[in-house]
Design an enzyme around this catalytic site. Sequence first.
Site, PDB file in Angstrom:
ATOM      1  N   GLU A 194       0.827  -1.213   0.000  1.00 55.34           N
ATOM      2  CA  GLU A 194       0.000   0.000   0.000  1.00 55.34           C
ATOM      3  C   GLU A 194       0.864   1.268   0.000  1.00 55.34           C
ATOM      4  O   GLU A 194       0.394   2.342   0.364  1.00 55.34           O
ATOM      5  CB  GLU A 194      -0.958   0.024   1.208  1.00 55.34           C
ATOM      6  CG  GLU A 194      -1.631  -1.298   1.531  1.00 55.34           C
ATOM      7  CD  GLU A 194      -2.555  -1.819   0.436  1.00 55.34           C
ATOM      8  OE1 GLU A 194      -2.659  -1.173  -0.614  1.00 55.34           O
ATOM      9  OE2 GLU A 194      -3.164  -2.890   0.633  1.00 55.34           O
ATOM     10  N   ASP A 389      -1.091  -0.883 -10.266  1.00 54.35           N
ATOM     11  CA  ASP A 389      -1.427  -2.279 -10.021  1.00 54.35           C
ATOM     12  C   ASP A 389      -1.338  -3.018 -11.350  1.00 54.35           C
ATOM     13  O   ASP A 389      -1.931  -2.584 -12.349  1.00 54.35           O
ATOM     14  CB  ASP A 389      -2.841  -2.407  -9.462  1.00 54.35           C
ATOM     15  CG  ASP A 389      -2.916  -2.165  -7.965  1.00 54.35           C
ATOM     16  OD1 ASP A 389      -1.853  -2.096  -7.328  1.00 54.35           O
ATOM     17  OD2 ASP A 389      -4.032  -2.036  -7.442  1.00 54.35           O
TER      18      ASP A 389
END
Length: 581
Positions: A194, A389
Site C-alpha cells: 500500500e 497495479d
Amino acid sequence: MKKKAGKSGYITFTLHSHLPYVVHHGTWPHGLDWLHEAAAETYLPLLRVLGELEQEGIALKANLNLSPILLEQLSHPTFQEEVGKYLQQKIGAAREDALYFKQRGEQHLAEVAEFWMQFFEWAQSDFEELGRDIVRGFRKYYESGAIEIITCGATHGYFALLGTDASIRAQVRMGVETHRRFFGRNPRGIWLPECAYRPAGEWRYPVSLNGAGRPPFARAGVEQILAENGIEYFFVDTHLVETHTTFTPYELLAGGVPVATERNGGHPRASFYHPYFADTPHRRQAHVAFFTRDPRTGVQVWSGEHGYPGDGVYLDFHKKRWPGGHRYWQVTHPKIDLGAKTAYFPEAARAKAAVHAAHFANLAGEVIQRAAAQGKKNEAPPILTAPFDAELFGHWWFEGPEFLKQVARECAKQDSGISLISCGEYLDQFPPKAFVALPEGSWGRNGTHEVWLNPETEWTWKHIYPAELAVQQVVESGAWRATPTATRLAKQLCRELLLLESSDWQFLITTLHARDYAEKRFQTHLDQFRTLLDAMRRFQATGEISGESQHNLRTIEERDSVFPTLQPEMWAEKQLQAASS
C-alpha cells in the site's frame, strides 16, 4: 554524467502484482477465481506482450513486483490444476454464446464470442507451453533484462501499522528469501504494501489492548529494515514529497474519479523526477533510495472517467453475460447505465490503445523535458516513475497490455526523446546524491492509514497486535526447537500470523468489495492461530503435544502450507538487536 544520445530522460513502469492467499479458501465469487482471472487476463497477456516486444528487439524494462504470497500461489499444484479447468470453462461458455447469438441473428455479438473463445484458447496454449508455470515465464524475461522483478512484504502486511519491528523484518526477510528461492538472486527493489511508509521515531499502539493504552516506544524506520535486508529502493506516493498532492490512486480504485490538476503554491521538497535516499538516523548503514509517482501521467492510466480506460470504445468491465461471464459491451460512456451500453468492437479498441500510447509517450516526454530544463547543470537525466497495479492492465482495463506494448514501441523510436529503464539500471548509472526525510503516509485515501485503520477495521488490529507479541515470545523462548513436531508447530504459527497480517482484509472490509469474505478469512486465520498457540503453550508447560493438537496441525498445514523455507528465528527481536548492535 552522459545521457543517451537524443534522449532527454527515462520512464520506468512499475507493475504491482499481488493477490491475497486464496488457495483452499473458496473459489467463486470470492477466492481462487480471483487468481484465475488475474492469470488469464493479466499475467499471461503480459507475458505475451513481453514476447512480442522481444521479437522486435524492444524491452519494456518494467519493475515487476510479484508479491511473495502471489509466487506461492502461482506455483501451487492446486492453482496449476484448477486454472486449466477454468480456461476450458471460459472457452466452452464462449462457444455456447456464439451459437446463441447466431441463432438470434446477432452476427456481431457472435463474432465477439468467437473473439473470447480465441482469447482463452491462446491463454490455455500459453499456459501449457510454460509447463503450467507462469513464474517460469516471468523468470525468463527477468534473466534477459527485459524486466526487473522486485519483491514485497511476504503477505502484503501493512508495515506502518504492524506492532513490532520483528514483524516488519519477518515480512521483508520472508519476501527476500522467497524471491531468492524462485529467481536465484536477491531482489534489489521492494513494493511497500500500500506504499505505506513510516520513519524512525516513537510509536504507540493506535488501538487499546485489553482495554488499556500503552506508552510509546522507539521504532526503526522502514528504510532501516529494508537496508538490513539488502533492499536498494522502494516507491512512494506523490504527497510524501509534495503536500499539495493532486490525487491518490486509492481514490480511483475505490470508485472516486478526481481530476488531476497542478495547483499553484505546491512546492515539492524534492524533484519527483530523481531518486533520493530516504533520510534515516543511521545514514552510514542505510542507503535506500525512493522513487516518486508522477502525478500528471498517473491519472491518465488510473482514472476510469478522465483517463484512457474510460474511453467509450474500450471493453466495459462491469456488464457481463451470464452464466459464462463474458463481456460483449464497450464503455460507451463512463457514467451511462449498464442497460445502455453498446456492442464492443475489439479492433477499434486495439487501435485506440495505440492512439493513447502515443499520447502517453508525448505527455511523458513533455514532463521529462520540463524536468530536464528545470534541473541543475550536470544533474542526472530525469526519470518519470509510473507505478500501477498490474491487474489494472488486462483485468480491469482489458486493452492495458496492448497499451503497454505500444508505449514501448513509441519509446523505442529514434525521435522519442525518452527511453524505458528499470529502477535498478537507473541507479547503477545515476546513484542518488542527497537524503530526503519522508513523512509517514500511504497511497490510500487522504494519503493516510485510514483505509486500513478505521472504526470498521479497528477490531482486526486488536487481534493482530497480541498475536505478534505472542509469536515473538514463543520464538524467543526457544522451546519450539525441542522436537520436530514442536518446530512444525512454531513454523505454522508464524505462517498464520503472516496471513493474519495481510492488508487485503482491511482494504476489502473498508471498500465493501468483499467484506464478508475478508471478515471470514481474518477470523479463520485468527482461529487457526489460537489453536496453534494453545498447543504450543501446552507444549511449553508439559513437553507434550496431544494427538488432537497434532491432527489440528496437520489439517492447518495442508490448508496453508506457504513459505516452506520459513524460519521462526525471523521473529526473534532480541537476537536481531544483538546482531545489529
